[in-house]
Design a protein around this motif. Sequence first.
Motif, mmCIF file in Angstrom:
data_model
loop_
_atom_site.group_PDB
_atom_site.id
_atom_site.type_symbol
_atom_site.label_atom_id
_atom_site.label_comp_id
_atom_site.label_asym_id
_atom_site.label_seq_id
_atom_site.Cartn_x
_atom_site.Cartn_y
_atom_site.Cartn_z
ATOM 1 N N CYS A 157 6.574 -7.783 11.846
ATOM 2 C CA CYS A 157 5.693 -7.848 10.667
ATOM 3 C C CYS A 157 6.452 -8.593 9.572
ATOM 4 O O CYS A 157 7.424 -8.069 9.027
ATOM 5 C CB CYS A 157 5.314 -6.439 10.215
ATOM 6 S SG CYS A 157 4.388 -6.446 8.668
ATOM 7 N N GLU A 184 -2.628 0.999 16.603
ATOM 8 C CA GLU A 184 -3.159 -0.265 16.084
ATOM 9 C C GLU A 184 -3.256 -1.314 17.192
ATOM 10 O O GLU A 184 -3.777 -2.410 16.980
ATOM 11 C CB GLU A 184 -2.272 -0.798 14.954
ATOM 12 C CG GLU A 184 -2.394 0.007 13.675
ATOM 13 C CD GLU A 184 -1.411 -0.431 12.607
ATOM 14 O OE1 GLU A 184 -0.767 -1.475 12.767
ATOM 15 O OE2 GLU A 184 -1.280 0.300 11.607
ATOM 16 N N HIS A 242 -0.076 -5.998 15.768
ATOM 17 C CA HIS A 242 -0.317 -5.127 16.926
ATOM 18 C C HIS A 242 -1.483 -5.614 17.789
ATOM 19 O O HIS A 242 -1.509 -5.375 18.994
ATOM 20 C CB HIS A 242 -0.632 -3.698 16.454
ATOM 21 C CG HIS A 242 0.572 -2.970 15.937
ATOM 22 N ND1 HIS A 242 1.056 -3.137 14.665
ATOM 23 C CD2 HIS A 242 1.399 -2.076 16.536
ATOM 24 C CE1 HIS A 242 2.120 -2.373 14.496
ATOM 25 N NE2 HIS A 242 2.357 -1.713 15.615
ATOM 26 N N PHE A 300 0.832 -1.207 0.000
ATOM 27 C CA PHE A 300 0.000 0.000 0.000
ATOM 28 C C PHE A 300 0.869 1.260 0.000
ATOM 29 O O PHE A 300 0.465 2.305 -0.498
ATOM 30 C CB PHE A 300 -1.008 -0.009 1.167
ATOM 31 C CG PHE A 300 -0.447 0.299 2.534
ATOM 32 C CD1 PHE A 300 -0.202 1.610 2.935
ATOM 33 C CD2 PHE A 300 -0.173 -0.714 3.431
ATOM 34 C CE1 PHE A 300 0.310 1.896 4.197
ATOM 35 C CE2 PHE A 300 0.331 -0.441 4.701
ATOM 36 C CZ PHE A 300 0.584 0.868 5.078
ATOM 37 N N CYS A 307 -0.012 -6.086 3.215
ATOM 38 C CA CYS A 307 -0.389 -5.753 4.592
ATOM 39 C C CYS A 307 -1.687 -6.513 4.863
ATOM 40 O O CYS A 307 -2.722 -6.196 4.253
ATOM 41 C CB CYS A 307 -0.605 -4.249 4.743
ATOM 42 S SG CYS A 307 -1.409 -3.800 6.299
#
Length: 298
Positions: free
Chosen positions: A255, A195, A170, A58, A81
Motif C-alpha cells: 500500500c 478485502e 487487496h 482515516f 486510503c
Amino acid sequence: MRIFIESKKQELNAIIIAHYYQLPEIQEIADFVGDSLQMARQAARTEARVIICCGVRFMAESAKILSPEKTVILPDIQAGCPMADMITAEQLRAMKADHPNAAVVCYVNSSAEVKAESDICCTSSNAVNVVRSIPEEQPVIFVPDRNLGSYVESQTGRKMIRWEGCCPIHDVLTLQDIETQKKLHPDAILVVHPECPPAVCRQADAVCSTGGMLQYIKSSTAKEFIIGTEEGFLHTLQQNCPDKQFYLARAGFQCRDMKYISLEKLTRAMDSMAYQIEVAEEIRKRARIVLDRMIAIN
Ligand code: 13P
Ligand code: SF4
C-alpha cells in the motif's frame, strides 16, 4: 533520529501509534502497533496529550473524533486510503434516500463525513458481529468495500445493499497467485484479509483482519503460512513468530499510502507539529456516536 524521537515524545507527552502495514522501523519505534480497531481503541483510551498516527488519514481522523481534546498528527498528509475516497457523503445520502428503512454500516476505511451519515461503523475484525447486531428484518447498507461486504454476507447469510468500492491493493489478488504460492509451499496455510476478492477468500484456511491473523497464526501449530495482505505485516509476524515461515501471496503487495510515513517524516512531524488533523465539530459529534457503537462490539 531515534534519540530525537524518543526525547521529543517525552517533551510533547506524545504517543506514537502505528498500523501493522507500516515500515519495520516505524513499527519498532511506535509505542503501540495494531490493526484499525486496536488503534481506535488505543486512541480513545490514551492519556497522552499528542497522538502521532503512523497510518493513513482515516485512522488519524478516527483518533481525532474519539479524542477531540488531543492534538492528532499525521506525519504525511498525502497518506490517504483510495478505498475511503470511493464514496462521498453525498453518494451515501442518495443511497439512504433509495433505502429509507436501511441501517447503514460503514467500514472504518471511510471519511469522517461518511461516518457521520452512518448508523454504525465496523472494522474488518468486527464487521460480522456489527452486522449481526442489527435486527434481522432491517435491510443493511454496507459501504464502501464490496469484498468485505461479500465476506460478511457469507458469514451472516444476510444479503446487504453494497457499495462497489474496493481496496486496489487487496482486490488484485487472484486465484492464479494463490495457486502459484501453493505449488511453491504445499504445506503452507493460506490466511487472507477480507478485502481480498470473494473467490480468494473461499480458498483460504482463515479470513481475518490483520489483528485476527496475528492471533490465528500465533495459536496455530502449522509452521508455514501464505499471507494475503500488505507486506508490512510480514515484519509483525516475523517479530511475533520467529519459528514460523511466511510467504507473501503475491509480489508487490504494497500500500503506497501506508509507506508515505518514514522515520524522516516522523521526525519532521514531531519537530513542526504538522500535519494536525481537524474534524468539523458538527461532523465529529455524529461520527463519534458511530465509532463508539463500533468500539463496543468485538
Ligand atoms: P485492518 O482492519 O486489518 O487493520 O485493515 C485495515 C486496512 O486498511 C486493510 O487494508
Ligand atoms: Fe486503504 Fe487498501 Fe491501503 Fe488499507 S491497504 S489503507 S484499504 S488502500
